[in-house]
Scaffold this motif. Sequence first.
Motif, PDB file in Angstrom:
ATOM      1  N   ALA A   1      44.428  35.915  50.290  1.00 33.41           N
ATOM      2  CA  ALA A   1      45.709  35.467  50.845  1.00 33.41           C
ATOM      3  C   ALA A   1      45.663  35.428  52.372  1.00 33.41           C
ATOM      4  N   LEU A   2      45.042  36.422  52.978  1.00 29.69           N
ATOM      5  CA  LEU A   2      44.963  36.447  54.441  1.00 29.69           C
ATOM      6  C   LEU A   2      44.096  35.310  54.965  1.00 29.69           C
ATOM      7  N   ILE A   3      43.010  35.002  54.263  1.00 27.90           N
ATOM      8  CA  ILE A   3      42.176  33.858  54.649  1.00 27.90           C
ATOM      9  C   ILE A   3      42.992  32.572  54.537  1.00 27.90           C
TER      10      ILE A   3
ATOM     11  N   GLU B   1      40.898  41.392  59.440  1.00 23.55           N
ATOM     12  CA  GLU B   1      39.971  42.394  59.967  1.00 23.55           C
ATOM     13  C   GLU B   1      40.297  43.772  59.396  1.00 23.55           C
ATOM     14  N   MET B   2      41.558  44.145  59.428  1.00 24.15           N
ATOM     15  CA  MET B   2      41.981  45.443  58.923  1.00 24.15           C
ATOM     16  C   MET B   2      41.690  45.573  57.421  1.00 24.15           C
ATOM     17  N   HIS B   3      41.968  44.510  56.649  1.00 25.75           N
ATOM     18  CA  HIS B   3      41.799  44.587  55.205  1.00 25.75           C
ATOM     19  C   HIS B   3      40.348  44.425  54.759  1.00 25.75           C
ATOM     20  N   LEU B   4      39.474  43.882  55.599  1.00 30.76           N
ATOM     21  CA  LEU B   4      38.047  43.910  55.283  1.00 30.76           C
ATOM     22  C   LEU B   4      37.556  45.356  55.289  1.00 30.76           C
TER      23      LEU B   4
ATOM     24  N   SER C   1      36.232  31.083  59.765  1.00 28.95           N
ATOM     25  CA  SER C   1      36.890  32.143  60.531  1.00 28.95           C
ATOM     26  C   SER C   1      36.706  33.492  59.852  1.00 28.95           C
ATOM     27  N   ALA C   2      36.842  33.516  58.531  1.00 29.85           N
ATOM     28  CA  ALA C   2      36.693  34.773  57.792  1.00 29.85           C
ATOM     29  C   ALA C   2      35.275  35.326  57.930  1.00 29.85           C
TER      30      ALA C   2
END
Length: 134
Positions: free
Chosen positions: A75-77, A86-89, A120-121
């Motif tokens: 969802a963030l991607i 970044e935080m959720h990776l 970007s991801a």
Amino acid sequence: MTRPDGEGLTDEQRYDQGMAVRRAVLSDAHVDRADAATTELTADWQDFITRVAWGDIWSRPGLDRRTRSVAVITALIAHGHHEELEMHLRAAVRNGLTVDEIREVILQSAIYCGVPAANSAFRIAAAVFGEETS
């Protein structure tokens, strides 16, 4: 008896449950920084996300945290929320995903979210996991 969605819990119990999950997923250091940065303007927001996102949704038994991390990363991607990505990776690794599995999630997202979003991801993942991007 409380329901899986937190109904039947008081707001304080939902907050405490949410804070425990939030700390487990994001790390004590991250949550401590967020708490320290809380202002009068953002206090209600911090309370809301702790109770609802973490106390209600992330606390439900229907999905394990690994699976929730896959859904969140995708969802963030899709929406280009790079700071949250970044935080959720980092959180995904704490939730048991390997870097190889995260790579596969990003590759899968390229098909449904778009190649630029996946580019970007991968750039963000390389920075998070300390790999060269070239």
